[in-house]
Design a protein around this motif. Structure first.
Motif, PDB file in Angstrom:
ATOM      1  N   VAL A 278       0.885  -1.100   0.017  1.00 21.10           N
ATOM      2  CA  VAL A 278      -0.110   0.072  -0.172  1.00 21.10           C
ATOM      3  C   VAL A 278       1.025   1.312  -0.039  1.00 21.10           C
ATOM      4  O   VAL A 278       1.531   1.278   0.726  1.00 21.10           O
ATOM      5  CB  VAL A 278      -0.840   0.102   1.298  1.00 21.10           C
ATOM      6  CG1 VAL A 278      -1.883   1.328   1.198  1.00 21.10           C
ATOM      7  CG2 VAL A 278      -1.923  -1.192   1.349  1.00 21.10           C
ATOM      8  N   SER A 279       0.694   2.195  -0.939  1.00 21.58           N
ATOM      9  CA  SER A 279       1.414   3.392  -1.142  1.00 21.58           C
ATOM     10  C   SER A 279       0.841   4.373  -0.363  1.00 21.58           C
ATOM     11  O   SER A 279      -0.300   4.799  -0.480  1.00 21.58           O
ATOM     12  CB  SER A 279       1.535   3.856  -2.384  1.00 21.58           C
ATOM     13  OG  SER A 279       2.236   5.149  -2.582  1.00 21.58           O
TER      14      SER A 279
ATOM     15  N   ASP B  23       7.478   8.355   1.849  1.00 18.27           N
ATOM     16  CA  ASP B  23       7.622   7.515   2.997  1.00 18.27           C
ATOM     17  C   ASP B  23       7.345   8.471   4.252  1.00 18.27           C
ATOM     18  O   ASP B  23       7.690   9.722   3.860  1.00 18.27           O
ATOM     19  CB  ASP B  23       8.823   7.006   3.184  1.00 18.27           C
ATOM     20  CG  ASP B  23      10.088   7.829   2.913  1.00 18.27           C
ATOM     21  OD1 ASP B  23      10.180   8.604   3.778  1.00 18.27           O
ATOM     22  OD2 ASP B  23      10.982   7.493   1.873  1.00 18.27           O
ATOM     23  N   TYR B  24       6.988   7.955   5.238  1.00 14.77           N
ATOM     24  CA  TYR B  24       6.552   8.865   6.409  1.00 14.77           C
ATOM     25  C   TYR B  24       7.239   8.629   7.739  1.00 14.77           C
ATOM     26  O   TYR B  24       7.388   7.287   7.913  1.00 14.77           O
ATOM     27  CB  TYR B  24       5.042   8.703   6.704  1.00 14.77           C
ATOM     28  CG  TYR B  24       4.210   9.294   5.542  1.00 14.77           C
ATOM     29  CD1 TYR B  24       3.804  10.507   5.481  1.00 14.77           C
ATOM     30  CD2 TYR B  24       3.770   8.512   4.431  1.00 14.77           C
ATOM     31  CE1 TYR B  24       2.904  11.306   4.579  1.00 14.77           C
ATOM     32  CE2 TYR B  24       3.055   9.152   3.270  1.00 14.77           C
ATOM     33  CZ  TYR B  24       2.689  10.174   3.511  1.00 14.77           C
ATOM     34  OH  TYR B  24       1.960  10.953   2.633  1.00 14.77           O
ATOM     35  N   ASP B  25       7.333   9.591   8.435  1.00 13.29           N
ATOM     36  CA  ASP B  25       8.143   9.191   9.874  1.00 13.29           C
ATOM     37  C   ASP B  25       7.186   9.711  10.807  1.00 13.29           C
ATOM     38  O   ASP B  25       6.853  10.906  10.934  1.00 13.29           O
ATOM     39  CB  ASP B  25       9.534   9.797   9.969  1.00 13.29           C
ATOM     40  CG  ASP B  25      10.507   9.315   9.095  1.00 13.29           C
ATOM     41  OD1 ASP B  25      10.818   8.148   8.965  1.00 13.29           O
ATOM     42  OD2 ASP B  25      11.148   9.720   8.263  1.00 13.29           O
ATOM     43  N   LEU B  26       6.801   8.779  11.668  1.00 13.87           N
ATOM     44  CA  LEU B  26       5.988   9.164  13.040  1.00 13.87           C
ATOM     45  C   LEU B  26       6.708   9.242  14.284  1.00 13.87           C
ATOM     46  O   LEU B  26       7.430   8.201  14.449  1.00 13.87           O
ATOM     47  CB  LEU B  26       4.868   8.169  12.916  1.00 13.87           C
ATOM     48  CG  LEU B  26       3.678   8.354  12.062  1.00 13.87           C
ATOM     49  CD1 LEU B  26       2.478   7.255  12.095  1.00 13.87           C
ATOM     50  CD2 LEU B  26       2.981   9.723  12.683  1.00 13.87           C
TER      51      LEU B  26
ATOM     52  N   ILE C 218       5.941   3.695   6.361  1.00 12.44           N
ATOM     53  CA  ILE C 218       5.792   4.345   7.750  1.00 12.44           C
ATOM     54  C   ILE C 218       7.084   3.716   8.582  1.00 12.44           C
ATOM     55  O   ILE C 218       6.907   2.358   8.759  1.00 12.44           O
ATOM     56  CB  ILE C 218       4.558   4.224   8.064  1.00 12.44           C
ATOM     57  CG1 ILE C 218       3.302   4.682   7.079  1.00 12.44           C
ATOM     58  CG2 ILE C 218       4.267   5.015   9.439  1.00 12.44           C
ATOM     59  CD1 ILE C 218       1.999   4.442   7.663  1.00 12.44           C
ATOM     60  N   ASP C 219       7.792   4.703   9.174  1.00 10.75           N
ATOM     61  CA  ASP C 219       8.535   4.113  10.190  1.00 10.75           C
ATOM     62  C   ASP C 219       7.994   4.895  11.454  1.00 10.75           C
ATOM     63  O   ASP C 219       7.641   6.103  11.558  1.00 10.75           O
ATOM     64  CB  ASP C 219       9.896   4.720   9.857  1.00 10.75           C
ATOM     65  CG  ASP C 219      10.755   3.998   8.954  1.00 10.75           C
ATOM     66  OD1 ASP C 219      10.195   3.025   8.320  1.00 10.75           O
ATOM     67  OD2 ASP C 219      11.879   4.362   8.803  1.00 10.75           O
ATOM     68  N   VAL C 220       7.795   4.086  12.459  1.00  8.65           N
ATOM     69  CA  VAL C 220       7.245   4.711  13.977  1.00  8.65           C
ATOM     70  C   VAL C 220       8.358   4.509  14.831  1.00  8.65           C
ATOM     71  O   VAL C 220       9.180   3.447  15.090  1.00  8.65           O
ATOM     72  CB  VAL C 220       5.971   3.834  14.333  1.00  8.65           C
ATOM     73  CG1 VAL C 220       5.499   4.438  15.675  1.00  8.65           C
ATOM     74  CG2 VAL C 220       4.948   3.830  13.359  1.00  8.65           C
TER      75      VAL C 220
END
Length: 211
Positions: free
Chosen positions: A49-50, A89-92, A129-131
């Motif tokens: 999933v993008s 990409d996302y960083d949380l 996603i990196d958490v």
């Protein structure tokens, strides 16, 4: 791709047929607004999933567990720089939850890649996603790996942001309220096209010069 912004639902029947027909990895983006949407897309046959802005607009899972998830880094920087840029990409960064609680909370809905667990970082399998937990990095010796990592979910946000390289990468966005938190005036530097290091800690990692 515009399904999220336009509030349209997923075409799961079409997705299922496409997944049966093609023989290359299938990535789906758009119309992903909830955790249930993630699951539905994967069950229809998608390989990945993008995750776009709509996908992380409602990170209720962490909020319901008592924490606060904030977007930070390149995903915030690029969205402020140009809204047309595709965020890949996302960083949380999660505040208010210890590592074990965060891991168990995420495991209730996602498969995790724990390769960065010792650094307080968890990756959501199938999603970009990196958490991570807020953390301190103490320099112990020569090289880019000679750091002591100390995760602390109670750390003040300004202190957590101080370990980042440039002010433009130390801007936070709350995906639930769209609030921008900018402790080092990175947004101003972004508008003025200035690269400014956040703190003297910048010199501690020699790879930052190359990056």
């Amino acid at each position: 791709i515009t399904a999220s912004a336009e509030g349209r639902k997923l075409f799961t029947d079409i997705l299922t047929e496409v997944a049966k027909t093609i023989f290359i990895p299938l990535t789906v983006g758009g119309g992903i607004n909830t955790v249930e949407d993630f699951d539905r897309v994967l069950k229809c046959g998608a390989d990945k999933v993008s995750v776009n802005s709509g996908a992380i607009k409602n990170p209720q899972l962490i909020k319901e567990a008592g924490g606060r998830a904030l977007l930070v880094g390149g995903c915030v920087r690029d969205s402020l720089l140009d809204s047309s840029i595709e965020i890949k990409d996302y960083d949380l960064e999660v505040y208010g939850l210890d590592g074990e609680t965060l891991e168990n909370t995420l495991k209730s809905k996602f498969k995790l890649d724990l390769v960065g667990r010792s650094f307080g970082v968890m990756k959501l399998h199938h999603y970009d996603i990196d958490v991570a937990l807020p953390r301190r990095e103490t320099k112990l010796g020569i090289g880019h790996r000679a750091f002591e990592i100390d995760s602390d979910p109670t750390m003040p946000l300004e202190e957590a942001a101080a370990r980042r390289d440039f002010t433009i990468n130390a801007i936070y966005r709350d995906p639930l309220t769209d609030e921008i938190i900018d402790p080092y005036e990175g947004r101003k530097d972004l508008e003025n096209r200035i690269l400014r290091h956040v703190s003297p800690h910048f010199i501690e990692d020699p790879l930052r010069v190359l990056r």
